[in-house]
Every structure is written in C-alpha cells, then in structure tokens.
Design a protein around this motif. Structure first.
Motif, PDB file in Angstrom:
ATOM      1  N   ILE A 191       0.828  -1.204   0.000  1.00  0.00           N
ATOM      2  CA  ILE A 191       0.000   0.000   0.000  1.00  0.00           C
ATOM      3  C   ILE A 191       0.860   1.251   0.000  1.00  0.00           C
ATOM      4  CG2 ILE A 191      -1.629   1.350   1.389  1.00  0.00           C
ATOM      5  CD1 ILE A 191      -2.842  -1.357   2.267  1.00  0.00           C
ATOM      6  N   LEU A 192       1.861   1.286   0.866  1.00  0.00           N
ATOM      7  CA  LEU A 192       2.717   2.465   0.961  1.00  0.00           C
ATOM      8  C   LEU A 192       3.511   2.670  -0.321  1.00  0.00           C
ATOM      9  CD1 LEU A 192       3.993   2.033   4.623  1.00  0.00           C
ATOM     10  CD2 LEU A 192       2.240   3.607   3.792  1.00  0.00           C
ATOM     11  N   THR A 193       3.985   1.591  -0.907  1.00  0.00           N
ATOM     12  CA  THR A 193       4.770   1.683  -2.142  1.00  0.00           C
ATOM     13  C   THR A 193       3.931   2.209  -3.300  1.00  0.00           C
ATOM     14  OG1 THR A 193       6.187  -0.154  -1.449  1.00  0.00           O
ATOM     15  CG2 THR A 193       6.158   0.389  -3.800  1.00  0.00           C
ATOM     16  N   HIS A 194       2.676   1.793  -3.367  1.00  0.00           N
ATOM     17  CA  HIS A 194       1.840   2.115  -4.528  1.00  0.00           C
ATOM     18  C   HIS A 194       0.946   3.339  -4.344  1.00  0.00           C
ATOM     19  CE1 HIS A 194       3.076  -1.990  -5.567  1.00  0.00           C
ATOM     20  NE2 HIS A 194       2.752  -1.699  -6.806  1.00  0.00           N
ATOM     21  N   THR A 195       1.047   4.002  -3.219  1.00  0.00           N
ATOM     22  CA  THR A 195       0.205   5.195  -3.033  1.00  0.00           C
ATOM     23  C   THR A 195       1.001   6.489  -2.935  1.00  0.00           C
ATOM     24  OG1 THR A 195       0.200   4.835  -0.617  1.00  0.00           O
ATOM     25  CG2 THR A 195      -1.652   3.935  -1.883  1.00  0.00           C
ATOM     26  N   VAL A 196       2.308   6.395  -2.894  1.00  0.00           N
ATOM     27  CA  VAL A 196       3.124   7.603  -2.713  1.00  0.00           C
ATOM     28  C   VAL A 196       2.925   8.588  -3.859  1.00  0.00           C
ATOM     29  CG1 VAL A 196       5.484   8.487  -2.647  1.00  0.00           C
ATOM     30  CG2 VAL A 196       4.857   6.498  -1.266  1.00  0.00           C
ATOM     31  N   LEU A 197       2.810   8.088  -5.077  1.00  0.00           N
ATOM     32  CA  LEU A 197       2.736   8.977  -6.240  1.00  0.00           C
ATOM     33  C   LEU A 197       1.360   9.027  -6.894  1.00  0.00           C
ATOM     34  CD1 LEU A 197       6.169   8.141  -7.943  1.00  0.00           C
ATOM     35  CD2 LEU A 197       5.607  10.060  -6.446  1.00  0.00           C
ATOM     36  N   ILE A 198       0.426   8.179  -6.479  1.00  0.00           N
ATOM     37  CA  ILE A 198      -0.888   8.134  -7.127  1.00  0.00           C
ATOM     38  C   ILE A 198      -1.761   9.294  -6.651  1.00  0.00           C
ATOM     39  CG2 ILE A 198      -3.015   6.803  -7.383  1.00  0.00           C
ATOM     40  CD1 ILE A 198      -1.371   4.275  -7.081  1.00  0.00           C
ATOM     41  N   ASN A 199      -2.140  10.182  -7.572  1.00  0.00           N
ATOM     42  CA  ASN A 199      -3.015  11.318  -7.247  1.00  0.00           C
ATOM     43  C   ASN A 199      -2.557  12.034  -5.978  1.00  0.00           C
ATOM     44  OD1 ASN A 199      -4.854  11.110  -9.415  1.00  0.00           O
ATOM     45  ND2 ASN A 199      -5.922   9.446  -8.392  1.00  0.00           N
ATOM     46  N   THR A 250      -1.451  15.040  -5.276  1.00  0.00           N
ATOM     47  CA  THR A 250      -1.981  16.375  -4.989  1.00  0.00           C
ATOM     48  C   THR A 250      -3.416  16.294  -4.488  1.00  0.00           C
ATOM     49  OG1 THR A 250      -0.545  17.378  -6.647  1.00  0.00           O
ATOM     50  CG2 THR A 250      -2.463  18.645  -5.947  1.00  0.00           C
ATOM     51  N   PHE A 251      -4.216  15.431  -5.098  1.00  0.00           N
ATOM     52  CA  PHE A 251      -5.612  15.279  -4.687  1.00  0.00           C
ATOM     53  C   PHE A 251      -5.706  14.836  -3.223  1.00  0.00           C
ATOM     54  CE2 PHE A 251      -9.210  12.335  -4.062  1.00  0.00           C
ATOM     55  CZ  PHE A 251     -10.269  13.201  -4.291  1.00  0.00           C
ATOM     56  N   PHE A 252      -4.993  13.782  -2.862  1.00  0.00           N
ATOM     57  CA  PHE A 252      -5.080  13.266  -1.499  1.00  0.00           C
ATOM     58  C   PHE A 252      -4.386  14.195  -0.499  1.00  0.00           C
ATOM     59  CE2 PHE A 252      -5.871   9.304  -3.887  1.00  0.00           C
ATOM     60  CZ  PHE A 252      -7.083   8.972  -3.297  1.00  0.00           C
ATOM     61  N   LYS A 253      -3.390  14.927  -0.963  1.00  0.00           N
ATOM     62  CA  LYS A 253      -2.781  15.943  -0.100  1.00  0.00           C
ATOM     63  C   LYS A 253      -3.806  17.013   0.244  1.00  0.00           C
ATOM     64  CE  LYS A 253       0.691  19.636  -0.133  1.00  0.00           C
ATOM     65  NZ  LYS A 253       1.758  20.303  -0.933  1.00  0.00           N
ATOM     66  N   ASP A 254      -4.539  17.486  -0.752  1.00  0.00           N
ATOM     67  CA  ASP A 254      -5.552  18.514  -0.516  1.00  0.00           C
ATOM     68  C   ASP A 254      -6.635  18.011   0.434  1.00  0.00           C
ATOM     69  OD1 ASP A 254      -4.194  20.216  -2.186  1.00  0.00           O
ATOM     70  OD2 ASP A 254      -5.512  19.924  -3.908  1.00  0.00           O
TER      71      ASP A 254
END
Length: 284
Positions: free
Chosen positions: A83-91, A93-97
């Motif tokens: 999960i951590l490996t595959h979510t670092v770069l996926i969307n 900006t969206f999840f940061k917001d």
C-alpha cells in the motif's frame, strides 16, 4: 512517528514502516480511523473517532489492529508495504488537498468553531464530486460498457457534476447499495434553541427519512446526506437580498457554531465513508 507538513503535523500513534510518512492515502486512513494526533497552530489533540464505521465509535483498537480491520472491512487484500509503495505517487496532490481539508476541519471542530469546520466539509465534498466518476471509469475493464453506462446516466436530467456524482453513488458504483439506506440521526433536543434549529432544518431540506418535531430530531439516509450538506451550504452562505431563495437569516440560527456542532458529525461520517471508499477502490 511525527509527519510534518507546512502548517501542521500529524503524530501516527505506534510504530510505522518505512514510507508511512510519504503516503497521503495512508495518513487519511490513520486520521479517519481515529489513530492519529493532529498538531496545528499551537493546538494538539487526538482524533479518536473511527469514521470507517458509520456508527462513528471511539477507536478502541491499537493502531495496527485498527488499520488491519479497515483493510479487511473495505476488501483490501494487500500488505501495508504494498500500500505504501503504490500510493506515494498516485493522485498525490488530490489526497494531499483532502488531508489538509480534514486537518482544518478537525482543528476547527476541536476549537468549537463548527461554522468554520462546516466550510471545510463542503470543500471536501467539492473535491470528491469529480473524482467518483473518474474512479468508476478507471476501474472498469470494458471501456465500451463504461461509455454506455455514463451515457445512460447522463440521459437523465442534468445537474452538473453533483448530479452525475449522486447517480453513480445511488447505483452502487462506489459504495454497496445496502449501505445507502443506513440512517443517521440528527438530534437537537439537548439545545436550548432546539425548536428554532428544528424549524430551520425542516424548512430547508425535505429528504429526511423521518421527522420527530417533539424531540427536535431527524433521521436521514446515507444517500441523502450530500444533499443536506449542499442545501445548508447554499442556504446559509448565500444571503443575497432579492434572489428569491429562502436563505437562512441571521435570526433563524442565533448560534451557528452550536447548530453546526449537531450536524457536522453526520456530514463528516458520510464524507469519510466516500473518501475511504475512493482510497480502497484504488488499492483493490
């Protein structure tokens, strides 16, 4: 582990694997399962409500067990490392917001500033309105059928991205249909202004499942909560004189913070379910 970002930091309770601080999806899972502490502007508090459950219980499990329960409940058969490996770069900006919006919501609610907190809930809704149709299309394996589904949905009366979002939710495209009819209670009975709170709520929104005037209480189905959120935003924050709308006047709600303190938990629960399902769909 402390995760620092401009304007705030999050303490993840318990030990974490490498990379946990760089995945905003994982940070959201921790915040929304009630296993994180938020620090912002000199204010520190633990967010201990488990919004992965519609009933919104206080989180009683350890962080590791709480995360594992979330993964199992949402059908995510992946290791935390994956999960951590595959979510670092996926969307990212969206999840940061979304993370920033939640941090602001919980901070304002902790301060008792529930009118301000409501604003951040609506901002979360606006951010997810467009993402749900995109998630639906990107998770389908047959693009021809996907096009047909979207075309059929759009044949009905149009209401912009909000209308398309609601149709996809109602058809079980993101959340199981059985969950759509689960109900929440909004109970104003403990307020000294319960009668006025009941009156203004009943006057502005007509899609409650049941209404109890004697106890100043409403029951609302999960699938109608987004409509309540949108209606309150439009009627409370739009006050232009002469626009023909039945907007909420200053004397309708004498203490907006108290009013929204009763409504916000239900709105937050609804949005958190949507956000967690968005995350889980990308991880399955």
């Amino acid at each position: 582990m402390a995760v620092n970002h401009p304007g705030f930091s999050i303490s993840l309770l318990g030990s974490e694997p490498q990379g946990a601080d760089r995945s905003f999806q994982y940070l959201l899972i921790r915040i929304l399962t009630g296993t994180a502490k938020i620090h912002k502007g000199g204010t520190s508090f633990k967010q201990d409500i488990d919004y992965s459950e519609i009933s919104m219980p206080t989180q009683a499990l350890s962080p590791k067990k709480a995360v594992n329960k979330f993964l199992a409940d949402f059908g995510i058969n992946k290791t935390l490392k994956h999960i951590l490996t595959h979510t670092v770069l996926i969307n990212r900006t969206f999840f940061k917001d979304i993370t920033y919006e939640y941090v602001n919501y919980f901070t304002q609610r902790h301060k008792g500033c529930d009118t301000a907190a409501f604003v951040f809930l609506y901002r979360i809704l606006e951010r997810v309105l467009y993402s749900v149709p995109l998630i639906y299309t990107t998770t389908q394996t047959d693009y021809y059928n996907t096009f047909k589904d979207l075309k059929d949905i759009l044949k009905e009366e149009k209401d912009g991205e909000f209308g398309l979002y609601n149709k996809l939710i109602d058809q079980g495209r993101l959340i199981d249909r059985a969950k759509l009819d689960v109900t929440y209670q909004i109970d104003f009975s403990s307020s000294n202004d319960s009668a006025s709170f009941f009156k203004v709520t009943n006057g502005k929104f007509k899609h409650f499942d049941s209404i109890d005037q004697a106890n100043a209480e409403f029951t609302i189905k999960f699938k109608h909560v987004s409509g309540l959120l949108r209606t309150l935003r439009n009627r409370f924050f739009h006050t232009r004189t002469g626009d023909g709308q039945l907007n909420i006047k200053p004397d309708d709600i004498l203490d907006p913070d108290e009013y929204f303190s009763y409504v916000n938990p239900v709105l937050c629960s609804y949005l958190s379910q949507i956000v967690l399902h968005i995350i889980s769909h990308k991880l399955k």
